[in-house]
Design a protein around this motif. Sequence first.
Motif, mmCIF file in Angstrom:
data_model
loop_
_atom_site.group_PDB
_atom_site.id
_atom_site.type_symbol
_atom_site.label_atom_id
_atom_site.label_comp_id
_atom_site.label_asym_id
_atom_site.label_seq_id
_atom_site.Cartn_x
_atom_site.Cartn_y
_atom_site.Cartn_z
ATOM 1 N N LEU A 175 0.819 -1.209 0.000
ATOM 2 C CA LEU A 175 0.000 0.000 0.000
ATOM 3 C C LEU A 175 0.857 1.264 0.000
ATOM 4 C CD1 LEU A 175 -2.768 -1.220 2.450
ATOM 5 C CD2 LEU A 175 -3.039 -0.723 0.010
ATOM 6 N N LEU A 176 2.030 1.209 0.618
ATOM 7 C CA LEU A 176 2.946 2.343 0.521
ATOM 8 C C LEU A 176 3.346 2.589 -0.935
ATOM 9 C CD1 LEU A 176 5.406 1.900 3.537
ATOM 10 C CD2 LEU A 176 3.925 3.863 3.124
ATOM 11 N N ALA A 177 3.681 1.504 -1.637
ATOM 12 C CA ALA A 177 4.076 1.631 -3.039
ATOM 13 C C ALA A 177 2.912 2.128 -3.892
ATOM 14 C CB ALA A 177 4.582 0.287 -3.559
ATOM 15 N N LEU A 178 1.718 1.561 -3.652
ATOM 16 C CA LEU A 178 0.550 1.966 -4.437
ATOM 17 C C LEU A 178 0.182 3.416 -4.166
ATOM 18 C CD1 LEU A 178 -1.763 1.210 -6.325
ATOM 19 C CD2 LEU A 178 -3.040 0.382 -4.331
ATOM 20 N N GLY A 179 0.192 3.804 -2.890
ATOM 21 C CA GLY A 179 -0.127 5.187 -2.548
ATOM 22 C C GLY A 179 0.868 6.164 -3.160
ATOM 23 N N SER A 180 2.144 5.803 -3.148
ATOM 24 C CA SER A 180 3.166 6.668 -3.746
ATOM 25 C C SER A 180 2.952 6.803 -5.246
ATOM 26 C CB SER A 180 4.564 6.106 -3.464
ATOM 27 O OG SER A 180 4.821 6.068 -2.072
ATOM 28 N N ALA A 181 2.555 5.692 -5.896
ATOM 29 C CA ALA A 181 2.312 5.734 -7.342
ATOM 30 C C ALA A 181 1.110 6.632 -7.680
ATOM 31 C CB ALA A 181 2.075 4.320 -7.872
ATOM 32 N N ILE A 182 0.041 6.525 -6.904
ATOM 33 C CA ILE A 182 -1.141 7.357 -7.159
ATOM 34 C C ILE A 182 -0.826 8.828 -6.903
ATOM 35 C CG2 ILE A 182 -3.520 7.827 -6.436
ATOM 36 C CD1 ILE A 182 -3.760 4.861 -5.690
ATOM 37 N N THR A 183 -0.084 9.102 -5.824
ATOM 38 C CA THR A 183 0.309 10.477 -5.534
ATOM 39 C C THR A 183 1.199 11.027 -6.638
ATOM 40 O OG1 THR A 183 0.215 10.027 -3.159
ATOM 41 C CG2 THR A 183 1.417 11.990 -3.851
ATOM 42 N N LEU A 184 2.099 10.182 -7.165
ATOM 43 C CA LEU A 184 2.965 10.581 -8.279
ATOM 44 C C LEU A 184 2.130 11.018 -9.472
ATOM 45 C CD1 LEU A 184 5.699 10.771 -9.748
ATOM 46 C CD2 LEU A 184 5.523 8.310 -10.210
ATOM 47 N N ALA A 185 1.102 10.238 -9.786
ATOM 48 C CA ALA A 185 0.224 10.601 -10.906
ATOM 49 C C ALA A 185 -0.474 11.938 -10.645
ATOM 50 C CB ALA A 185 -0.813 9.495 -11.129
ATOM 51 N N GLY A 186 -0.884 12.153 -9.394
ATOM 52 C CA GLY A 186 -1.530 13.414 -9.058
ATOM 53 C C GLY A 186 -0.595 14.596 -9.175
ATOM 54 N N VAL A 187 0.654 14.433 -8.737
ATOM 55 C CA VAL A 187 1.629 15.524 -8.809
ATOM 56 C C VAL A 187 1.970 15.843 -10.260
ATOM 57 C CG1 VAL A 187 4.044 16.115 -8.325
ATOM 58 C CG2 VAL A 187 2.625 15.126 -6.532
ATOM 59 N N LEU A 188 2.212 14.813 -11.062
ATOM 60 C CA LEU A 188 2.573 15.046 -12.470
ATOM 61 C C LEU A 188 1.415 15.638 -13.254
ATOM 62 C CD1 LEU A 188 4.652 11.821 -13.256
ATOM 63 C CD2 LEU A 188 5.495 14.126 -12.732
ATOM 64 N N GLY A 189 0.188 15.226 -12.921
ATOM 65 C CA GLY A 189 -0.974 15.735 -13.636
ATOM 66 C C GLY A 189 -1.603 16.961 -13.013
ATOM 67 N N GLY A 190 -1.109 17.375 -11.861
ATOM 68 C CA GLY A 190 -1.691 18.529 -11.179
ATOM 69 C C GLY A 190 -3.107 18.271 -10.701
ATOM 70 N N THR A 191 -3.413 17.009 -10.371
ATOM 71 C CA THR A 191 -4.765 16.619 -9.970
ATOM 72 C C THR A 191 -4.819 16.424 -8.458
ATOM 73 O OG1 THR A 191 -5.012 15.459 -12.078
ATOM 74 C CG2 THR A 191 -6.633 14.980 -10.372
ATOM 75 N N VAL A 192 -5.549 17.305 -7.792
ATOM 76 C CA VAL A 192 -5.619 17.255 -6.336
ATOM 77 C C VAL A 192 -6.269 15.961 -5.865
ATOM 78 C CG1 VAL A 192 -6.601 18.361 -4.285
ATOM 79 C CG2 VAL A 192 -5.657 19.755 -6.129
ATOM 80 N N THR A 193 -7.331 15.529 -6.560
ATOM 81 C CA THR A 193 -8.067 14.332 -6.131
ATOM 82 C C THR A 193 -7.157 13.113 -6.086
ATOM 83 O OG1 THR A 193 -10.110 15.207 -7.090
ATOM 84 C CG2 THR A 193 -10.042 12.851 -6.607
ATOM 85 N N LEU A 194 -6.349 12.929 -7.124
ATOM 86 C CA LEU A 194 -5.430 11.792 -7.150
ATOM 87 C C LEU A 194 -4.415 11.891 -6.012
ATOM 88 C CD1 LEU A 194 -4.539 11.066 -10.896
ATOM 89 C CD2 LEU A 194 -5.718 9.575 -9.278
ATOM 90 N N ALA A 195 -3.921 13.088 -5.760
ATOM 91 C CA ALA A 195 -2.944 13.268 -4.687
ATOM 92 C C ALA A 195 -3.548 12.927 -3.335
ATOM 93 C CB ALA A 195 -2.425 14.703 -4.690
ATOM 94 N N VAL A 196 -4.807 13.302 -3.130
ATOM 95 C CA VAL A 196 -5.485 12.998 -1.864
ATOM 96 C C VAL A 196 -5.688 11.495 -1.723
ATOM 97 C CG1 VAL A 196 -7.626 13.270 -0.550
ATOM 98 C CG2 VAL A 196 -6.602 15.242 -1.684
#
Length: 403
Positions: free
Chosen positions: A293-314
């Motif tokens: 879950l640490l790896a998965l959460g980091s991957a989803i947050t990465l997508a949010g940061v690169l895409g500028g999407t707050v929802t994904l980062a949350v």
Amino acid sequence: MSQSLAVRSTPRRLSQPVSFAVIAVIAVLFPAASSAPSPLYVVYQQQWHFSAATLTAVFAVYVVGLIGSLLVVGALSDHVGRRPVLAAAIGLEALSLLLFAIAGDVWMLFVARTLQGIATGAAITTLSATLVDLNPPHAPGRAGLVNGIAPTGGLALGALGCGVLVQYGPAPTHLVYLLFLAGMLLAVAAVAVMPETSARRPGGVASLVPRLGVPARLRAAFYPLVPILVATWALGGLYLSLGPSVAAGVFGLTNHLIGGLVITVLCGSSALTAFVLRNRQSGRRVLDAGALLLALGSAITLAGVLGGTVTLAVVGTVVGGVGFGAAVLGSFGAVVRLGGPAERGELFAVAYTVAYLAFSVPAVIAGLASTAVGLRTTAACYAIILIVLSGFTFVAQRLPSRA
């Protein structure tokens, strides 16, 4: 008559269940106080005009003080008793909070943060060992549960409370510290009427010589815990040092309450997960789930940061927080079961030293990198490293055990 007078003159002590509850509260209070400055860093930057690199340096001196304290006094309570070490740590924490409240420049922040680190380092291993000493016989896993929840639960409460006070309360750079100072005064009064849980034994002065080691018979069980400790606390260090700055700089969320919520979402979901899994704190499955879950959460947050999407980062923060909780519960639950009474202080000192090195060093590097390449790129690279590091946990848990 003399016997009766002697009985009446004996100071009354708190019962074991009440003492356990008091120590649990203090174990939450220390990390809560340590997270309080995080939502204020943006305020301090605006007032005193310092860089992200300076910000992470202020964050780092806390950990330098903490680790130095762990190395010097981590095992002291095994020799002189728990209460004297706790009382001294609470007193030093109170002094640091007073300095925070009157700080007028960044150098005062460095001093206050260093003292806070020293106080926390002295307190955390002693608190952890005291919880094990006081653990109720009918609930053998309760000390491990509290040790797993208290760090992240305290961080969540401190960041959220400070974020609310900074955004909506008066005197934002003063009030929160005065409230924690009052809490520390109550804590030292409670420690004064607690029973001592660890008998005095020789070697107190010798234990002050900085050293770090795991007893040979415990190494085969302890070393596989290191990768998950590193991955977990490296994630926490990023959020507590640069989380509010990333929210403001990458996503444009400048509300100070949001800055506190960034930390609260991660640490709150972690504490809640540890509570839900309180009866499953042993075994490889909890650690494997935490790493995944640490790896998965980091991957989803990465997508949010690169895409500028707050929802994904949350969402990524919540998933990563769940992994954080499972990993902390599993790793510290394992540490609780490893050592005997005379080894607990030293063993927790090693575990916390590993954790807080991971908590600080990557965050400092990230702070320096963010000045050179920007917050977005830094956060993205950090997430990728965390994903790789989490994968090492699976390997470490499956290697043949060697002392």
